[in-house]
Design an enzyme around this catalytic site. Structure first.
Site, PDB file in Angstrom:
ATOM      1  N   CYS A  89       1.021  -1.481   0.116  1.00 15.61           N
ATOM      2  CA  CYS A  89      -0.086   0.227   0.080  1.00 15.61           C
ATOM      3  C   CYS A  89       0.764   1.458  -0.331  1.00 15.61           C
ATOM      4  CB  CYS A  89      -1.020  -0.284   1.117  1.00 15.61           C
ATOM      5  SG  CYS A  89      -1.942   0.739   0.133  1.00 15.61           S
ATOM      6  N   HIS A 180      -3.093  -4.681   1.655  1.00 10.57           N
ATOM      7  CA  HIS A 180      -2.756  -5.200   2.903  1.00 10.57           C
ATOM      8  C   HIS A 180      -2.668  -6.327   3.204  1.00 10.57           C
ATOM      9  CE1 HIS A 180      -2.388  -1.287   4.145  1.00 10.57           C
ATOM     10  NE2 HIS A 180      -3.562  -0.236   3.558  1.00 10.57           N
ATOM     11  N   GLU A 182      -1.090  -7.873   5.687  1.00  5.24           N
ATOM     12  CA  GLU A 182      -0.477  -7.503   6.977  1.00  5.24           C
ATOM     13  C   GLU A 182      -1.731  -7.910   7.385  1.00  5.24           C
ATOM     14  OE1 GLU A 182      -0.886  -3.688   6.357  1.00  5.24           O
ATOM     15  OE2 GLU A 182      -0.165  -5.432   5.485  1.00  5.24           O
TER      16      GLU A 182
END
Length: 197
Positions: A89, A180, A182
């Site tokens: 990102c 994202h 994560e």
């Protein structure tokens, strides 16, 4: 058994630092090699890292702080050395050749141009199950104020697209995503970036 640790450095000046560290902790180990993750805010740590992550967050802030903290040259050296690097990102924006925004001093380690917040504001956040090259099943990609990849050079491989726009790419040892990874419990993207280059 090889007890030597693999060290993953997460640029820790701003953004989803703890989320990436949590994702790395889920990887645990691979081929009997322990994996450790460290947050990086000062110089001298990156040269000792096997892998590196530039996380999502606020790209103008990340860009400014990595330069102020003296981290920019160390990140560039890491990338040029051939060690794996994952940029997600805002990290993708910072790693790019151009962000089409004069407020961002990009690192020019990923031969792409991007458009910040191209997929909308925070309120427009969404999740899409993306087919990604190298994965058997779609990945649950979370887009939050996500950038769009506008152009790629011939050296950049497109790993995934959303509505005809590249959202995951690889250039040699660098993997970049508009989304994202994560923020999910799925660590396949981290594994792809670090162990399948």
């Amino acid at each position: 058994m090889n007890s030597e640790k693999i060290t993953v450095g997460v640029i820790g000046v701003q953004g989803d630092v703890s989320e990436h560290i949590a994702a790395i902790s889920h990887l645990r180990s691979l081929d009997d090699e322990a994996i450790d993750a460290v947050s990086i805010r000062k110089t001298g740590i990156i040269p000792n890292c096997n892998f590196l992550i530039i996380p999502g967050g606020e790209s103008t802030t990340i860009s400014r702080l990595i330069k102020r903290n003296g981290l920019a040259n160390e990140i560039i050296s890491h990338a040029q050395s051939g060690k794996p690097l994952l940029a997600t990102c805002a990290g993708l924006i910072v790693a790019s050749k151009s962000a089409n925004d004069k407020r961002i001093d990009t690192l020019d380690i990923l031969d792409i141009t991007v458009n910040r917040n191209a997929f909308g504001r925070q309120i427009d956040s969404f999740e899409a199950h993306l087919p990604i090259k190298g994965m058997d099943t779609p990945f649950p990609a979370i887009f939050i104020r996500a950038p769009a990849i506008e152009t790629t050079s011939k050296n950049v491989e497109i790993l995934a697209e959303y509505k005809g726009r590249p959202v995951a790419v690889r250039q040699d040892n660098i993997v970049g995503t508009s989304f994202h990874p994560e923020l999910t419990f799925d660590t396949r993207l981290h594994n792809l970036a670090f162990f399948e280059s």
